[in-house]
Design a protein around this motif. Structure first.
Motif, PDB file in Angstrom:
ATOM      1  N   PRO A 115       0.633  -1.012  -0.102  1.00  0.00           N
ATOM      2  CA  PRO A 115       0.070  -0.184  -0.071  1.00  0.00           C
ATOM      3  C   PRO A 115       0.893   1.383  -0.345  1.00  0.00           C
ATOM      4  CG  PRO A 115       0.039  -0.914   2.002  1.00  0.00           C
ATOM      5  CD  PRO A 115       0.332  -1.125   1.201  1.00  0.00           C
ATOM      6  N   VAL A 116       0.574   2.324  -0.783  1.00  0.00           N
ATOM      7  CA  VAL A 116       1.540   3.158  -0.554  1.00  0.00           C
ATOM      8  C   VAL A 116       0.399   3.922   0.548  1.00  0.00           C
ATOM      9  CG1 VAL A 116       1.176   5.797  -1.678  1.00  0.00           C
ATOM     10  CG2 VAL A 116       0.742   4.159  -2.999  1.00  0.00           C
ATOM     11  N   PRO A 117       1.630   4.497   1.455  1.00  0.00           N
ATOM     12  CA  PRO A 117       1.372   5.287   2.705  1.00  0.00           C
ATOM     13  C   PRO A 117      -0.082   6.785   2.552  1.00  0.00           C
ATOM     14  CG  PRO A 117       3.863   5.042   2.237  1.00  0.00           C
ATOM     15  CD  PRO A 117       2.894   4.582   1.267  1.00  0.00           C
ATOM     16  N   ALA A 118      -0.328   5.812   3.821  1.00  0.00           N
ATOM     17  CA  ALA A 118      -1.208   7.634   3.849  1.00  0.00           C
ATOM     18  C   ALA A 118      -0.429   8.719   3.982  1.00  0.00           C
ATOM     19  CB  ALA A 118      -1.742   7.997   4.789  1.00  0.00           C
ATOM     20  N   SER A 119       0.746   9.006   4.046  1.00  0.00           N
ATOM     21  CA  SER A 119       2.198  10.178   3.802  1.00  0.00           C
ATOM     22  C   SER A 119       2.346  10.641   2.303  1.00  0.00           C
ATOM     23  CB  SER A 119       2.741  10.352   5.127  1.00  0.00           C
ATOM     24  OG  SER A 119       3.653   8.870   4.467  1.00  0.00           O
ATOM     25  N   ARG A 189      -4.327  12.514   9.822  1.00  0.00           N
ATOM     26  CA  ARG A 189      -5.927  10.827  11.117  1.00  0.00           C
ATOM     27  C   ARG A 189      -6.101  10.367  10.952  1.00  0.00           C
ATOM     28  NH1 ARG A 189     -10.220  13.904   6.237  1.00  0.00           N
ATOM     29  NH2 ARG A 189     -11.281  13.436   7.705  1.00  0.00           N
ATOM     30  N   LEU A 190      -4.968   9.508  10.866  1.00  0.00           N
ATOM     31  CA  LEU A 190      -5.618   8.522  11.399  1.00  0.00           C
ATOM     32  C   LEU A 190      -3.767   7.893  12.280  1.00  0.00           C
ATOM     33  CD1 LEU A 190      -4.161   6.401   7.856  1.00  0.00           C
ATOM     34  CD2 LEU A 190      -6.325   6.306   8.924  1.00  0.00           C
ATOM     35  N   ALA A 191      -3.810   9.149  13.413  1.00  0.00           N
ATOM     36  CA  ALA A 191      -3.035   9.246  13.806  1.00  0.00           C
ATOM     37  C   ALA A 191      -4.070   8.293  15.396  1.00  0.00           C
ATOM     38  CB  ALA A 191      -2.402  10.142  14.578  1.00  0.00           C
ATOM     39  N   ASP A 192      -3.232   6.883  15.573  1.00  0.00           N
ATOM     40  CA  ASP A 192      -3.164   6.134  17.017  1.00  0.00           C
ATOM     41  C   ASP A 192      -4.893   5.721  16.778  1.00  0.00           C
ATOM     42  OD1 ASP A 192      -3.132   5.088  19.430  1.00  0.00           O
ATOM     43  OD2 ASP A 192      -3.841   6.081  20.271  1.00  0.00           O
ATOM     44  N   CYS A 193      -5.324   4.969  15.158  1.00  0.00           N
ATOM     45  CA  CYS A 193      -6.404   5.057  14.820  1.00  0.00           C
ATOM     46  C   CYS A 193      -5.839   2.882  15.016  1.00  0.00           C
ATOM     47  CB  CYS A 193      -6.112   4.421  13.279  1.00  0.00           C
ATOM     48  SG  CYS A 193      -7.612   3.603  12.458  1.00  0.00           S
ATOM     49  N   GLN A 194      -7.532   2.868  15.956  1.00  0.00           N
ATOM     50  CA  GLN A 194      -7.282   1.518  16.373  1.00  0.00           C
ATOM     51  C   GLN A 194      -7.941   0.084  14.984  1.00  0.00           C
ATOM     52  OE1 GLN A 194      -6.581   0.490  19.625  1.00  0.00           O
ATOM     53  NE2 GLN A 194      -5.094   2.745  19.232  1.00  0.00           N
ATOM     54  N   VAL A 195      -8.092   1.204  14.452  1.00  0.00           N
ATOM     55  CA  VAL A 195      -8.606  -0.617  13.074  1.00  0.00           C
ATOM     56  C   VAL A 195      -7.368  -1.600  12.832  1.00  0.00           C
ATOM     57  CG1 VAL A 195      -9.279  -0.345  11.044  1.00  0.00           C
ATOM     58  CG2 VAL A 195     -10.146   0.914  11.701  1.00  0.00           C
ATOM     59  N   PRO A 196      -7.844  -2.434  13.285  1.00  0.00           N
ATOM     60  CA  PRO A 196      -7.113  -3.706  12.662  1.00  0.00           C
ATOM     61  C   PRO A 196      -6.324  -3.884  10.939  1.00  0.00           C
ATOM     62  CG  PRO A 196      -8.787  -4.892  14.397  1.00  0.00           C
ATOM     63  CD  PRO A 196      -9.261  -3.455  13.331  1.00  0.00           C
ATOM     64  N   ALA A 197      -4.726  -3.508  10.885  1.00  0.00           N
ATOM     65  CA  ALA A 197      -4.622  -3.492   9.791  1.00  0.00           C
ATOM     66  C   ALA A 197      -3.452  -4.109   9.426  1.00  0.00           C
ATOM     67  CB  ALA A 197      -4.394  -1.702   9.843  1.00  0.00           C
ATOM     68  N   LEU A 198      -3.804  -4.696   8.298  1.00  0.00           N
ATOM     69  CA  LEU A 198      -2.481  -5.576   8.220  1.00  0.00           C
ATOM     70  C   LEU A 198      -1.496  -5.366   6.360  1.00  0.00           C
ATOM     71  CD1 LEU A 198      -1.071  -8.036   8.126  1.00  0.00           C
ATOM     72  CD2 LEU A 198      -2.275  -9.152   6.176  1.00  0.00           C
ATOM     73  N   ALA A 199      -0.507  -5.069   6.823  1.00  0.00           N
ATOM     74  CA  ALA A 199       0.096  -5.086   5.107  1.00  0.00           C
ATOM     75  C   ALA A 199       1.076  -5.692   4.781  1.00  0.00           C
ATOM     76  CB  ALA A 199       1.322  -3.750   5.140  1.00  0.00           C
ATOM     77  N   VAL A 200       1.223  -6.307   3.713  1.00  0.00           N
ATOM     78  CA  VAL A 200       1.407  -7.293   3.219  1.00  0.00           C
ATOM     79  C   VAL A 200       2.631  -6.870   1.663  1.00  0.00           C
ATOM     80  CG1 VAL A 200       1.245  -9.595   1.945  1.00  0.00           C
ATOM     81  CG2 VAL A 200      -1.129  -8.897   3.347  1.00  0.00           C
ATOM     82  N   THR A 201       3.414  -7.438   1.776  1.00  0.00           N
ATOM     83  CA  THR A 201       4.752  -6.412   1.209  1.00  0.00           C
ATOM     84  C   THR A 201       5.168  -7.786   0.010  1.00  0.00           C
ATOM     85  OG1 THR A 201       5.956  -6.253   2.714  1.00  0.00           O
ATOM     86  CG2 THR A 201       4.660  -4.630   2.091  1.00  0.00           C
ATOM     87  N   GLY A 202       5.806  -7.343  -0.915  1.00  0.00           N
ATOM     88  CA  GLY A 202       6.538  -8.473  -1.630  1.00  0.00           C
ATOM     89  C   GLY A 202       8.281  -8.012  -1.555  1.00  0.00           C
ATOM     90  N   ALA A 207      10.353   0.125  -4.069  1.00  0.00           N
ATOM     91  CA  ALA A 207       9.981   1.175  -3.390  1.00  0.00           C
ATOM     92  C   ALA A 207       8.610   0.785  -2.150  1.00  0.00           C
ATOM     93  CB  ALA A 207       9.489   0.951  -4.296  1.00  0.00           C
ATOM     94  N   LEU A 208       7.422   0.130  -2.416  1.00  0.00           N
ATOM     95  CA  LEU A 208       6.662  -0.536  -0.982  1.00  0.00           C
ATOM     96  C   LEU A 208       7.019  -1.233   0.219  1.00  0.00           C
ATOM     97  CD1 LEU A 208       3.831   1.077  -2.962  1.00  0.00           C
ATOM     98  CD2 LEU A 208       4.904   2.014  -0.836  1.00  0.00           C
ATOM     99  N   SER A 209       8.259  -1.277   0.855  1.00  0.00           N
ATOM    100  CA  SER A 209       9.126  -2.462   1.154  1.00  0.00           C
ATOM    101  C   SER A 209       8.231  -2.280   2.498  1.00  0.00           C
ATOM    102  CB  SER A 209      10.466  -2.174   1.029  1.00  0.00           C
ATOM    103  OG  SER A 209      10.933  -0.541   1.857  1.00  0.00           O
ATOM    104  N   ALA A 210       8.744  -3.855   2.976  1.00  0.00           N
ATOM    105  CA  ALA A 210       8.576  -4.545   4.496  1.00  0.00           C
ATOM    106  C   ALA A 210       9.160  -3.167   5.410  1.00  0.00           C
ATOM    107  CB  ALA A 210       9.270  -5.138   5.361  1.00  0.00           C
ATOM    108  N   LEU A 226       2.275  -6.682   9.981  1.00  0.00           N
ATOM    109  CA  LEU A 226       2.765  -6.979   8.488  1.00  0.00           C
ATOM    110  C   LEU A 226       3.467  -8.457   8.710  1.00  0.00           C
ATOM    111  CD1 LEU A 226       4.626  -5.679   6.166  1.00  0.00           C
ATOM    112  CD2 LEU A 226       6.780  -5.321   8.131  1.00  0.00           C
ATOM    113  N   VAL A 227       3.360  -8.399   7.351  1.00  0.00           N
ATOM    114  CA  VAL A 227       3.877  -9.630   6.418  1.00  0.00           C
ATOM    115  C   VAL A 227       4.266  -9.920   4.915  1.00  0.00           C
ATOM    116  CG1 VAL A 227       2.540 -12.228   5.677  1.00  0.00           C
ATOM    117  CG2 VAL A 227       1.761 -10.884   7.421  1.00  0.00           C
ATOM    118  N   ASP A 228       5.630 -10.310   4.718  1.00  0.00           N
ATOM    119  CA  ASP A 228       6.762  -9.751   3.654  1.00  0.00           C
ATOM    120  C   ASP A 228       6.501 -11.334   2.679  1.00  0.00           C
ATOM    121  OD1 ASP A 228       8.042  -8.437   2.175  1.00  0.00           O
ATOM    122  OD2 ASP A 228      10.060  -9.136   2.956  1.00  0.00           O
ATOM    123  N   LEU A 229       6.175 -10.514   1.399  1.00  0.00           N
ATOM    124  CA  LEU A 229       6.021 -12.224   0.895  1.00  0.00           C
ATOM    125  C   LEU A 229       7.040 -12.750   0.434  1.00  0.00           C
ATOM    126  CD1 LEU A 229       2.930 -12.432  -0.441  1.00  0.00           C
ATOM    127  CD2 LEU A 229       4.028 -13.707   2.004  1.00  0.00           C
TER     128      LEU A 229
END
Length: 268
Positions: A115-119, A189-202, A207-210, A226-229
Protein backbone atom coordinates in the motif's frame (compact mmCIF):
# COMPACT_ATOMS: atom_id res chain seq x y z
CA UNK A 1 -29.93 12.47 -13.24
CA UNK A 2 -28.65 9.21 -11.74
CA UNK A 3 -25.75 9.62 -9.33
CA UNK A 4 -22.50 7.89 -10.20
CA UNK A 5 -22.09 4.40 -8.76
CA UNK A 6 -18.71 2.67 -8.84
CA UNK A 7 -18.88 -0.32 -11.18
CA UNK A 8 -18.34 -3.47 -9.16
CA UNK A 9 -18.49 -7.25 -9.16
CA UNK A 10 -19.78 -9.21 -6.17
CA UNK A 11 -17.96 -12.46 -5.44
CA UNK A 12 -19.24 -14.86 -2.77
CA UNK A 13 -22.17 -14.60 -0.39
CA UNK A 14 -20.50 -14.79 3.01
CA UNK A 15 -21.48 -12.62 5.99
CA UNK A 16 -18.13 -10.78 6.19
CA UNK A 17 -18.33 -8.00 3.60
CA UNK A 18 -15.11 -6.81 1.93
CA UNK A 19 -14.47 -4.04 -0.62
CA UNK A 20 -11.37 -4.65 -2.77
CA UNK A 21 -9.67 -1.72 -4.52
CA UNK A 22 -7.15 -1.99 -7.36
CA UNK A 23 -3.95 -0.05 -7.93
CA UNK A 24 -2.57 2.36 -10.51
CA UNK A 25 -1.81 -0.19 -13.24
CA UNK A 26 -5.07 -2.16 -13.32
CA UNK A 27 -8.81 -2.17 -12.88
CA UNK A 28 -10.66 -4.76 -10.77
CA UNK A 29 -9.26 -7.51 -13.01
CA UNK A 30 -6.12 -7.16 -10.85
CA UNK A 31 -7.86 -9.56 -8.45
CA UNK A 32 -8.74 -12.15 -11.14
CA UNK A 33 -5.89 -14.54 -10.14
CA UNK A 34 -7.45 -14.84 -6.66
CA UNK A 35 -11.09 -15.45 -7.50
CA UNK A 36 -11.11 -19.24 -7.84
CA UNK A 37 -9.58 -19.75 -4.40
CA UNK A 38 -11.28 -17.16 -2.20
CA UNK A 39 -13.42 -18.36 0.70
CA UNK A 40 -16.77 -17.33 -0.75
CA UNK A 41 -18.69 -18.95 2.09
CA UNK A 42 -17.09 -16.74 4.74
CA UNK A 43 -16.72 -13.55 2.70
CA UNK A 44 -18.50 -11.50 0.08
CA UNK A 45 -16.13 -9.34 -1.92
CA UNK A 46 -17.09 -6.24 -3.91
CA UNK A 47 -14.36 -5.73 -6.52
CA UNK A 48 -14.55 -2.14 -7.75
CA UNK A 49 -13.38 -0.05 -10.70
CA UNK A 50 -12.20 3.39 -9.62
CA UNK A 51 -12.97 6.37 -11.85
CA UNK A 52 -10.83 6.24 -14.97
CA UNK A 53 -10.55 2.43 -14.93
CA UNK A 54 -12.42 -0.57 -16.30
CA UNK A 55 -16.15 0.02 -16.58
CA UNK A 56 -15.56 3.49 -15.08
CA UNK A 57 -12.90 4.32 -17.67
CA UNK A 58 -14.97 7.19 -19.08
CA UNK A 59 -16.25 8.48 -15.73
CA UNK A 60 -15.43 12.12 -15.11
CA UNK A 61 -13.88 13.10 -11.81
CA UNK A 62 -10.95 14.62 -10.00
CA UNK A 63 -9.22 11.21 -9.75
CA UNK A 64 -8.06 11.66 -6.19
CA UNK A 65 -7.83 9.41 -3.16
CA UNK A 66 -10.41 11.59 -1.40
CA UNK A 67 -12.90 11.23 -4.24
CA UNK A 68 -12.20 7.50 -4.44
CA UNK A 69 -12.86 7.09 -0.72
CA UNK A 70 -16.16 8.97 -0.99
CA UNK A 71 -17.16 6.72 -3.90
CA UNK A 72 -16.38 3.60 -1.83
CA UNK A 73 -18.43 4.82 1.12
CA UNK A 74 -21.31 5.60 -1.21
CA UNK A 75 -21.09 2.11 -2.70
CA UNK A 76 -21.14 0.54 0.78
CA UNK A 77 -24.28 2.54 1.53
CA UNK A 78 -25.94 1.36 -1.66
CA UNK A 79 -25.03 -2.24 -0.90
CA UNK A 80 -26.44 -1.88 2.60
CA UNK A 81 -23.07 -2.64 4.19
CA UNK A 82 -22.93 -0.72 7.46
CA UNK A 83 -19.76 -2.57 8.52
CA UNK A 84 -17.18 -3.91 6.08
CA UNK A 85 -13.50 -4.65 5.64
CA UNK A 86 -11.24 -3.17 2.97
CA UNK A 87 -8.48 -4.58 0.77
CA UNK A 88 -6.44 -2.15 -1.31
CA UNK A 89 -3.48 -2.68 -3.61
CA UNK A 90 -0.84 0.06 -3.97
CA UNK A 91 -2.77 3.25 -4.89
CA UNK A 92 -5.92 1.44 -3.81
CA UNK A 93 -4.33 0.98 -0.41
CA UNK A 94 -4.16 4.76 -0.06
CA UNK A 95 -7.83 5.07 -1.07
CA UNK A 96 -8.76 2.40 1.48
CA UNK A 97 -6.86 4.25 4.23
CA UNK A 98 -8.82 7.39 3.32
CA UNK A 99 -12.04 5.46 4.02
CA UNK A 100 -10.67 4.49 7.43
CA UNK A 101 -9.74 8.12 8.13
CA UNK A 102 -13.27 9.26 7.23
CA UNK A 103 -15.34 6.45 8.80
CA UNK A 104 -13.24 4.32 11.18
CA UNK A 105 -16.41 3.15 12.95
CA UNK A 106 -17.57 1.38 9.78
CA UNK A 107 -14.36 -0.51 8.94
CA UNK A 108 -13.87 -3.95 10.51
CA UNK A 109 -10.39 -4.66 9.17
CA UNK A 110 -8.01 -3.23 6.60
CA UNK A 111 -5.53 -5.05 4.37
CA UNK A 112 -3.05 -3.09 2.28
CA UNK A 113 -1.19 -5.01 -0.44
CA UNK A 114 2.01 -3.05 -1.09
CA UNK A 115 0.00 0.00 0.00
CA UNK A 116 0.97 3.59 -0.67
CA UNK A 117 1.37 5.22 2.78
CA UNK A 118 -1.17 7.74 4.04
CA UNK A 119 1.68 10.26 3.92
CA UNK A 120 1.89 9.84 0.15
CA UNK A 121 4.94 8.69 -1.79
CA UNK A 122 6.98 11.65 -3.07
CA UNK A 123 9.28 10.57 -5.90
CA UNK A 124 12.79 11.83 -6.61
CA UNK A 125 12.93 13.96 -9.81
CA UNK A 126 14.18 11.20 -12.13
CA UNK A 127 11.55 8.73 -10.93
CA UNK A 128 8.84 11.40 -11.00
CA UNK A 129 9.60 12.01 -14.69
CA UNK A 130 9.55 8.27 -15.44
CA UNK A 131 6.20 7.77 -13.69
CA UNK A 132 4.60 10.85 -15.26
CA UNK A 133 5.69 9.89 -18.77
CA UNK A 134 4.29 6.37 -18.27
CA UNK A 135 0.84 7.82 -18.96
CA UNK A 136 1.76 8.08 -22.65
CA UNK A 137 4.75 5.75 -23.00
CA UNK A 138 4.04 2.01 -22.61
CA UNK A 139 7.75 1.22 -22.46
CA UNK A 140 7.99 3.28 -19.28
CA UNK A 141 5.12 1.36 -17.74
CA UNK A 142 7.12 -1.77 -18.47
CA UNK A 143 10.23 -0.34 -16.79
CA UNK A 144 8.22 0.48 -13.66
CA UNK A 145 6.64 -2.97 -13.44
CA UNK A 146 10.00 -4.65 -14.00
CA UNK A 147 11.71 -2.46 -11.42
CA UNK A 148 9.08 -3.11 -8.74
CA UNK A 149 9.18 -6.88 -9.22
CA UNK A 150 12.93 -7.26 -8.80
CA UNK A 151 13.85 -7.44 -12.47
CA UNK A 152 13.30 -11.21 -12.48
CA UNK A 153 9.93 -11.66 -14.23
CA UNK A 154 9.59 -13.05 -17.78
CA UNK A 155 9.36 -10.54 -20.59
CA UNK A 156 6.05 -11.96 -21.79
CA UNK A 157 4.52 -11.38 -18.35
CA UNK A 158 5.76 -7.79 -18.30
CA UNK A 159 4.26 -7.24 -21.75
CA UNK A 160 0.94 -8.70 -20.62
CA UNK A 161 0.85 -6.49 -17.54
CA UNK A 162 1.51 -3.41 -19.69
CA UNK A 163 -1.16 -4.41 -22.20
CA UNK A 164 -3.71 -4.86 -19.42
CA UNK A 165 -2.80 -1.48 -17.97
CA UNK A 166 -3.25 0.28 -21.30
CA UNK A 167 -6.55 -1.44 -22.01
CA UNK A 168 -8.16 -0.78 -18.64
CA UNK A 169 -7.15 2.81 -17.88
CA UNK A 170 -7.87 6.25 -19.29
CA UNK A 171 -4.65 8.15 -20.02
CA UNK A 172 -5.81 11.44 -18.47
CA UNK A 173 -7.11 9.71 -15.34
CA UNK A 174 -3.96 7.59 -15.04
CA UNK A 175 -1.84 10.73 -15.01
CA UNK A 176 -4.10 12.57 -12.56
CA UNK A 177 -4.19 9.65 -10.11
CA UNK A 178 -0.38 9.79 -9.98
CA UNK A 179 -0.43 13.32 -8.56
CA UNK A 180 -2.91 12.26 -5.89
CA UNK A 181 -1.32 9.06 -4.60
CA UNK A 182 2.18 10.50 -4.57
CA UNK A 183 1.21 13.86 -3.07
CA UNK A 184 -1.73 13.30 -0.72
CA UNK A 185 -0.76 13.36 2.95
CA UNK A 186 -3.51 12.57 5.44
CA UNK A 187 -1.51 10.44 7.88
CA UNK A 188 -2.29 12.78 10.78
CA UNK A 189 -5.95 11.73 10.52
CA UNK A 190 -4.92 8.13 11.25
CA UNK A 191 -2.97 8.88 14.42
CA UNK A 192 -3.34 5.98 16.86
CA UNK A 193 -6.06 4.45 14.66
CA UNK A 194 -7.57 1.36 16.33
CA UNK A 195 -8.81 -0.39 13.18
CA UNK A 196 -6.87 -3.68 12.81
CA UNK A 197 -4.67 -3.22 9.75
CA UNK A 198 -2.41 -5.64 7.90
CA UNK A 199 0.22 -4.59 5.35
CA UNK A 200 1.32 -7.32 2.93
CA UNK A 201 4.54 -6.52 1.09
CA UNK A 202 6.66 -8.35 -1.45
CA UNK A 203 10.36 -8.86 -0.71
CA UNK A 204 11.20 -8.18 -4.38
CA UNK A 205 9.62 -4.70 -4.33
CA UNK A 206 12.27 -2.07 -3.52
CA UNK A 207 9.75 0.79 -3.37
CA UNK A 208 6.84 -0.15 -1.10
CA UNK A 209 8.92 -2.43 1.07
CA UNK A 210 8.52 -3.97 4.51
CA UNK A 211 10.99 -1.38 5.79
CA UNK A 212 8.84 1.48 4.54
CA UNK A 213 5.73 -0.10 6.07
CA UNK A 214 7.46 -0.26 9.46
CA UNK A 215 8.08 3.48 9.22
CA UNK A 216 4.60 4.41 7.96
CA UNK A 217 1.85 1.79 8.24
CA UNK A 218 2.87 0.45 11.64
CA UNK A 219 3.30 4.02 12.91
CA UNK A 220 -0.27 4.93 11.90
CA UNK A 221 -2.15 1.84 13.04
CA UNK A 222 -2.02 0.94 16.72
CA UNK A 223 -3.19 -2.58 15.79
CA UNK A 224 -1.03 -2.81 12.68
CA UNK A 225 0.60 -6.01 11.42
CA UNK A 226 3.04 -6.80 8.62
CA UNK A 227 3.59 -9.83 6.40
CA UNK A 228 6.42 -9.88 3.84
CA UNK A 229 6.03 -12.43 1.03
CA UNK A 230 9.49 -13.68 -0.03
CA UNK A 231 8.47 -14.74 -3.56
CA UNK A 232 6.57 -11.62 -4.55
CA UNK A 233 7.24 -8.11 -5.70
CA UNK A 234 4.68 -5.32 -6.06
CA UNK A 235 2.00 -7.48 -7.70
CA UNK A 236 1.35 -10.24 -5.17
CA UNK A 237 -2.00 -11.09 -6.78
CA UNK A 238 -0.12 -12.28 -9.88
CA UNK A 239 3.15 -13.36 -8.31
CA UNK A 240 2.05 -15.24 -5.17
CA UNK A 241 -1.76 -15.55 -5.23
CA UNK A 242 -2.15 -18.47 -2.80
CA UNK A 243 0.24 -16.99 -0.25
CA UNK A 244 -1.61 -13.70 -0.50
CA UNK A 245 -5.03 -15.28 -0.02
CA UNK A 246 -3.82 -17.13 3.04
CA UNK A 247 -2.38 -13.97 4.60
CA UNK A 248 -5.33 -11.70 3.93
CA UNK A 249 -8.15 -14.14 4.71
CA UNK A 250 -6.51 -15.41 7.89
CA UNK A 251 -6.27 -11.79 8.98
CA UNK A 252 -9.82 -10.88 7.94
CA UNK A 253 -11.41 -13.86 9.69
CA UNK A 254 -9.50 -13.31 12.94
CA UNK A 255 -12.52 -11.66 14.55
CA UNK A 256 -15.28 -13.63 12.77
CA UNK A 257 -17.65 -15.12 15.29
CA UNK A 258 -16.31 -12.89 18.06
CA UNK A 259 -18.04 -9.92 19.56
CA UNK A 260 -16.94 -6.72 17.88
CA UNK A 261 -16.76 -3.23 19.22
CA UNK A 262 -16.64 -0.64 16.48
CA UNK A 263 -14.23 2.26 16.89
CA UNK A 264 -16.02 5.44 17.86
CA UNK A 265 -17.24 7.69 15.09
CA UNK A 266 -15.38 10.98 14.70
CA UNK A 267 -16.69 13.44 17.25
CA UNK A 268 -18.46 10.77 19.27
Amino acid sequence: MTAFILPHQLVGDGPHKVIAVHGWFADRSAYAPLLADLDTGAFQYALVDLRGYGEAKDAVGSYTTAEGAADLIDLADRLGWERFSLVGHSMGGSVAQRVVALTPHRVRRLVGISPVPASGLPLPPEQAELFASAAHRPEHRRVIIDMTTGGVRPGAWLDRMVARSLACSDTKAFRAWLDSWTGDDFHARLADCQVPALAVTGALDPALSAGLMRQTWLASFARGELVDLPGAGHYAMDEAPLDLIRALEDFLRADDGAAETAPAAPGA
